[in-house]
Scaffold this motif. Structure first.
Motif, PDB file in Angstrom:
ATOM      1  N   GLY A 295       0.825  -1.199   0.000  1.00 42.07           N
ATOM      2  CA  GLY A 295       0.000   0.000   0.000  1.00 42.07           C
ATOM      3  C   GLY A 295       0.860   1.249   0.000  1.00 42.07           C
ATOM      4  N   THR A 296       0.479   2.220   0.814  1.00 44.80           N
ATOM      5  CA  THR A 296       1.254   3.452   0.942  1.00 44.80           C
ATOM      6  C   THR A 296       1.659   3.610   2.399  1.00 44.80           C
ATOM      7  OG1 THR A 296      -0.734   4.774   1.346  1.00 44.80           O
ATOM      8  CG2 THR A 296       0.009   4.546  -0.940  1.00 44.80           C
ATOM      9  N   PRO A 297       2.826   4.192   2.664  1.00 47.78           N
ATOM     10  CA  PRO A 297       3.287   4.334   4.052  1.00 47.78           C
ATOM     11  C   PRO A 297       2.310   5.129   4.916  1.00 47.78           C
ATOM     12  CG  PRO A 297       5.076   4.773   2.520  1.00 47.78           C
ATOM     13  CD  PRO A 297       3.827   4.675   1.700  1.00 47.78           C
ATOM     14  N   SER A 298       1.617   6.119   4.329  1.00 47.02           N
ATOM     15  CA  SER A 298       0.744   6.983   5.125  1.00 47.02           C
ATOM     16  C   SER A 298      -0.555   6.309   5.517  1.00 47.02           C
ATOM     17  CB  SER A 298       0.437   8.274   4.362  1.00 47.02           C
ATOM     18  OG  SER A 298      -0.184   7.976   3.124  1.00 47.02           O
ATOM     19  N   GLY A 299      -0.952   5.228   4.805  1.00 45.35           N
ATOM     20  CA  GLY A 299      -2.165   4.516   5.182  1.00 45.35           C
ATOM     21  C   GLY A 299      -3.186   4.421   4.064  1.00 45.35           C
ATOM     22  N   LEU A 300      -4.231   3.613   4.305  1.00 43.87           N
ATOM     23  CA  LEU A 300      -5.302   3.394   3.338  1.00 43.87           C
ATOM     24  C   LEU A 300      -6.057   4.696   3.093  1.00 43.87           C
ATOM     25  CD1 LEU A 300      -6.807   1.081   1.762  1.00 43.87           C
ATOM     26  CD2 LEU A 300      -8.338   0.939   3.746  1.00 43.87           C
ATOM     27  N   GLU A 301      -6.095   5.117   1.838  1.00 46.86           N
ATOM     28  CA  GLU A 301      -6.669   6.421   1.503  1.00 46.86           C
ATOM     29  C   GLU A 301      -8.130   6.539   1.923  1.00 46.86           C
ATOM     30  OE1 GLU A 301      -7.308   9.308  -2.422  1.00 46.86           O
ATOM     31  OE2 GLU A 301      -6.092   7.487  -2.549  1.00 46.86           O
TER      32      GLU A 301
ATOM     33  N   LEU B  22      10.833   3.019   5.050  1.00 44.00           N
ATOM     34  CA  LEU B  22      12.039   2.215   5.209  1.00 44.00           C
ATOM     35  C   LEU B  22      11.935   1.270   6.403  1.00 44.00           C
ATOM     36  CD1 LEU B  22      14.704   4.965   4.486  1.00 44.00           C
ATOM     37  CD2 LEU B  22      13.976   3.115   2.972  1.00 44.00           C
ATOM     38  N   ASN B  23      11.043   1.589   7.329  1.00 50.65           N
ATOM     39  CA  ASN B  23      10.867   0.765   8.521  1.00 50.65           C
ATOM     40  C   ASN B  23      10.014  -0.467   8.260  1.00 50.65           C
ATOM     41  OD1 ASN B  23       9.123   0.217  11.195  1.00 50.65           O
ATOM     42  ND2 ASN B  23      11.135   0.994  11.790  1.00 50.65           N
ATOM     43  N   ASP B  24       8.871  -0.296   7.557  1.00 44.69           N
ATOM     44  CA  ASP B  24       7.989  -1.452   7.335  1.00 44.69           C
ATOM     45  C   ASP B  24       7.193  -1.398   6.019  1.00 44.69           C
ATOM     46  OD1 ASP B  24       6.102   0.511   7.808  1.00 44.69           O
ATOM     47  OD2 ASP B  24       4.973  -0.629   9.295  1.00 44.69           O
ATOM     48  N   ILE B  25       7.563  -0.528   5.102  1.00 44.87           N
ATOM     49  CA  ILE B  25       6.871  -0.311   3.821  1.00 44.87           C
ATOM     50  C   ILE B  25       5.487   0.277   4.056  1.00 44.87           C
ATOM     51  CG2 ILE B  25       6.060  -1.292   1.632  1.00 44.87           C
ATOM     52  CD1 ILE B  25       8.198  -3.411   1.877  1.00 44.87           C
ATOM     53  N   ASP B  26       4.610  -0.472   4.747  1.00 51.19           N
ATOM     54  CA  ASP B  26       3.304   0.070   5.119  1.00 51.19           C
ATOM     55  C   ASP B  26       2.709  -0.776   6.236  1.00 51.19           C
ATOM     56  OD1 ASP B  26       2.017  -2.210   3.950  1.00 51.19           O
ATOM     57  OD2 ASP B  26       2.110  -1.243   1.998  1.00 51.19           O
ATOM     58  N   SER B  27       1.686  -0.235   6.887  1.00 50.46           N
ATOM     59  CA  SER B  27       0.978  -0.979   7.927  1.00 50.46           C
ATOM     60  C   SER B  27      -0.083  -1.866   7.280  1.00 50.46           C
ATOM     61  CB  SER B  27       0.319  -0.012   8.921  1.00 50.46           C
ATOM     62  OG  SER B  27       1.298   0.805   9.535  1.00 50.46           O
ATOM     63  N   SER B  28      -0.531  -2.879   8.002  1.00 50.59           N
ATOM     64  CA  SER B  28      -1.457  -3.870   7.460  1.00 50.59           C
ATOM     65  C   SER B  28      -2.687  -3.234   6.814  1.00 50.59           C
ATOM     66  CB  SER B  28      -1.914  -4.811   8.583  1.00 50.59           C
ATOM     67  OG  SER B  28      -3.004  -5.596   8.162  1.00 50.59           O
ATOM     68  N   LEU B  29      -2.827  -3.452   5.498  1.00 55.12           N
ATOM     69  CA  LEU B  29      -3.990  -2.920   4.801  1.00 55.12           C
ATOM     70  C   LEU B  29      -5.261  -3.656   5.188  1.00 55.12           C
ATOM     71  CD1 LEU B  29      -2.626  -2.232   1.199  1.00 55.12           C
ATOM     72  CD2 LEU B  29      -3.215  -0.572   2.954  1.00 55.12           C
ATOM     73  N   LEU B  30      -5.147  -4.940   5.488  1.00 55.74           N
ATOM     74  CA  LEU B  30      -6.323  -5.695   5.890  1.00 55.74           C
ATOM     75  C   LEU B  30      -6.894  -5.139   7.195  1.00 55.74           C
ATOM     76  CD1 LEU B  30      -8.277  -8.029   5.513  1.00 55.74           C
ATOM     77  CD2 LEU B  30      -6.619  -9.525   6.627  1.00 55.74           C
ATOM     78  N   SER B  31      -6.033  -4.867   8.163  1.00 51.77           N
ATOM     79  CA  SER B  31      -6.490  -4.282   9.430  1.00 51.77           C
ATOM     80  C   SER B  31      -7.113  -2.912   9.200  1.00 51.77           C
ATOM     81  CB  SER B  31      -5.322  -4.159  10.411  1.00 51.77           C
ATOM     82  OG  SER B  31      -4.875  -5.423  10.837  1.00 51.77           O
ATOM     83  N   GLN B  32      -6.493  -2.111   8.328  1.00 53.21           N
ATOM     84  CA  GLN B  32      -7.017  -0.781   8.066  1.00 53.21           C
ATOM     85  C   GLN B  32      -8.389  -0.833   7.389  1.00 53.21           C
ATOM     86  OE1 GLN B  32      -4.148   2.183   6.478  1.00 53.21           O
ATOM     87  NE2 GLN B  32      -2.631   0.550   6.687  1.00 53.21           N
ATOM     88  N   ALA B  33      -8.538  -1.732   6.411  1.00 50.87           N
ATOM     89  CA  ALA B  33      -9.811  -1.839   5.702  1.00 50.87           C
ATOM     90  C   ALA B  33     -10.911  -2.328   6.636  1.00 50.87           C
ATOM     91  CB  ALA B  33      -9.670  -2.784   4.514  1.00 50.87           C
ATOM     92  N   ALA B  34     -10.586  -3.301   7.496  1.00 46.03           N
ATOM     93  CA  ALA B  34     -11.574  -3.792   8.456  1.00 46.03           C
ATOM     94  C   ALA B  34     -11.949  -2.686   9.437  1.00 46.03           C
ATOM     95  CB  ALA B  34     -11.021  -4.999   9.197  1.00 46.03           C
TER      96      ALA B  34
END
Length: 450
Positions: free
Chosen positions: A117-123, A313-325
């Protein structure tokens, strides 16, 4: 809250607290509709959801009945009273609701969730975040919001990357959040401490530390401090902000228990910030469950891009599945229903603990006191010891009495002078066990002070 969710919440509360045994009848559909000012179809929908979960069953022409005994089992007088754990009660995790949201998220977003995804989070989550933050008087453009894998990740990134003021030293309250303290010491990041009590911090001392020109940021928990449980008043928040502006220091505000606030007039420091001096951190570990690993950082516009680069650089992005849920959980109204239920539960436990501590302190003959100033119902409380207590004797007696206590020393920098405190959390303690646990604790303190 939607009427359907109101009815569902009431029924869940009845099944969880009222004396419903197997086969006992629930309120009628007509009665539920009357109580909540809704249609009978809405009441039927809520009952049908409980039936789907196998919590109730229907008898045609008669009504709905409890499937099994939901009355809390009597507590074992010899059982453990856990005042040490500050993580939320697993019995309150919204397993069924969140499972539905995960399944719905997979159906809705399909392959989008299983790529980078994107580092900033699910749009699509950002509008929901902004709406919720506005409830706490936190207003910011989406460009300043960054989804993080818990507040701990945000703190580690903030401690490591360069700030506009060009400084490196971090100021932390003492006692304070033990994992951040451990991070600073493990990675050799320069850190200083400032004493915090139930009454707050000494503003003259804070100014003297800021004046040195060494402080990069001041990390603080203004609301429901961990481990003390106290909160800053409005005057203190404004004074901290003014000193930060005057001496070019940033304030990292950890508002990890914002969802448990019961006073709508209590605003974070961020609400008073006009110079983008405050970095606001929000956690969902306590209100939903720690395994979600979704938090939020609100950055100054001058720092958002740099923070995003470091996070990528730390983790690419946070879990998109968690964000979408989580997005679906917000939009469905489930989050608000769960928040109200948990806020009421922990407020009841906290008030009961505070009353028990106050009574025990009054009977302690000056051995310890309960400093209630600034402590509103939340997770944590603490006692101040006024006579020397043998730590080995206290641990021996506490273990024997099946009471678990946190180690206050882990909340301090290694070289910082420690106060004689005992910190307690109510998240894992049943309401009916609180007084018994406090009685055992008071007895252990008397034993250790001999």
């Amino acid at each position: 809250m939607h009427k359907y969710l109101e009815v569902l919440t009431e029924l869940e509360g009845l099944l969880g607290r009222a004396p419903f045994r197997q086969g006992e009848k629930l309120p009628s559909i007509r009665e539920l509709a009357r109580r909540h000012g809704c249609s009978m179809a809405t009441a039927i929908r809520a009952l049908a959801e409980l039936e789907r979960r196998h919590l109730v069953y229907s008898v045609p022409g008669s009504g709905y009945y409890a499937v099994g005994a939901a009355r809390p089992e009597p507590s074992d007088s010899a059982g453990l009273v856990d005042f040490a754990s500050s993580s939320p009660d697993p019995a309150m995790f919204p397993y069924l609701d969140f499972r539905h949201c995960i399944n719905k998220a997979i159906d809705t977003y399909k392959n989008d969730l299983f790529i980078y995804g994107t580092p900033s989070g699910l749009e699509t989550l950002m509008p929901a975040f902004r709406k919720q933050l506005a409830e706490y008087q936190v207003f910011a453009d989406a460009s300043r919001l960054v989804v993080v894998s818990g507040v701990q990740q945000a703190l580690s990134l903030l401690a490591a990357f360069p700030f506009p003021n060009g400084r490196t030293r971090v100021l932390v309250e003492q006692p304070g959040y033990h994992l951040f303290i451990e991070y600073l010491e493990t990675h050799g990041i320069p850190a200083a401490g400032i004493r915090r009590t139930a009454d707050g911090i000494d503003m003259d001392e804070l100014e003297a530390i800021f004046r040195t020109g060494e402080i990069k940021f001041f990390y603080t928990m203004p609301r429901f401090h961990n481990p003390l449980g106290s909160s800053y008043d409005r005057r203190r928040k404004l004074d901290i902000l003014e000193l930060a502006r005057r001496y070019d220091v940033y304030v990292v505000e950890d508002d990890y228990l914002a969802d448990f606030e019961t006073d709508s007039k209590e605003d974070p420091i961020y609400a008073y910030d006009r110079d983008e001096r405050v970095i606001y951190l929000k956690s969902y570990s306590k209100i939903i469950f720690p395994g979600l690993r979704v938090g939020l950082a609100v950055l100054p516009s001058t720092m958002a891009a740099a923070f995003n680069r470091h996070k990528k650089l730390n983790d690419i992005d946070s879990s998109l599945l968690s964000q979408a849920a989580l997005e679906i959980y917000f939009r469905s109204g489930m989050f608000e229903r769960h928040r109200r239920k948990l806020r009421d539960l922990y407020a009841r436990r906290s008030r009961r603990l505070q009353d028990a501590l106050r009574a025990a302190a009054e009977e302690s003959a000056g051995l310890f006191s309960y400093p209630g100033g600034g402590q509103r119902p939340a997770f944590h409380s603490h006692l101040v010891l006024h006579r020397p207590v043998s730590p080995s004797k206290l641990r021996e007696r506490i273990r024997r009495d099946s009471v678990e206590l946190d180690r206050i020393e882990r909340h301090y920098l290694k070289d910082y002078p420690r106060q004689a405190l005992l910190n307690l959390s109510v998240t894992r303690v049943k309401e009916e066990d609180i007084e018994r646990g406090v009685e055992r604790l008071a007895s252990a303190i008397r034993y250790a002070a001999r």
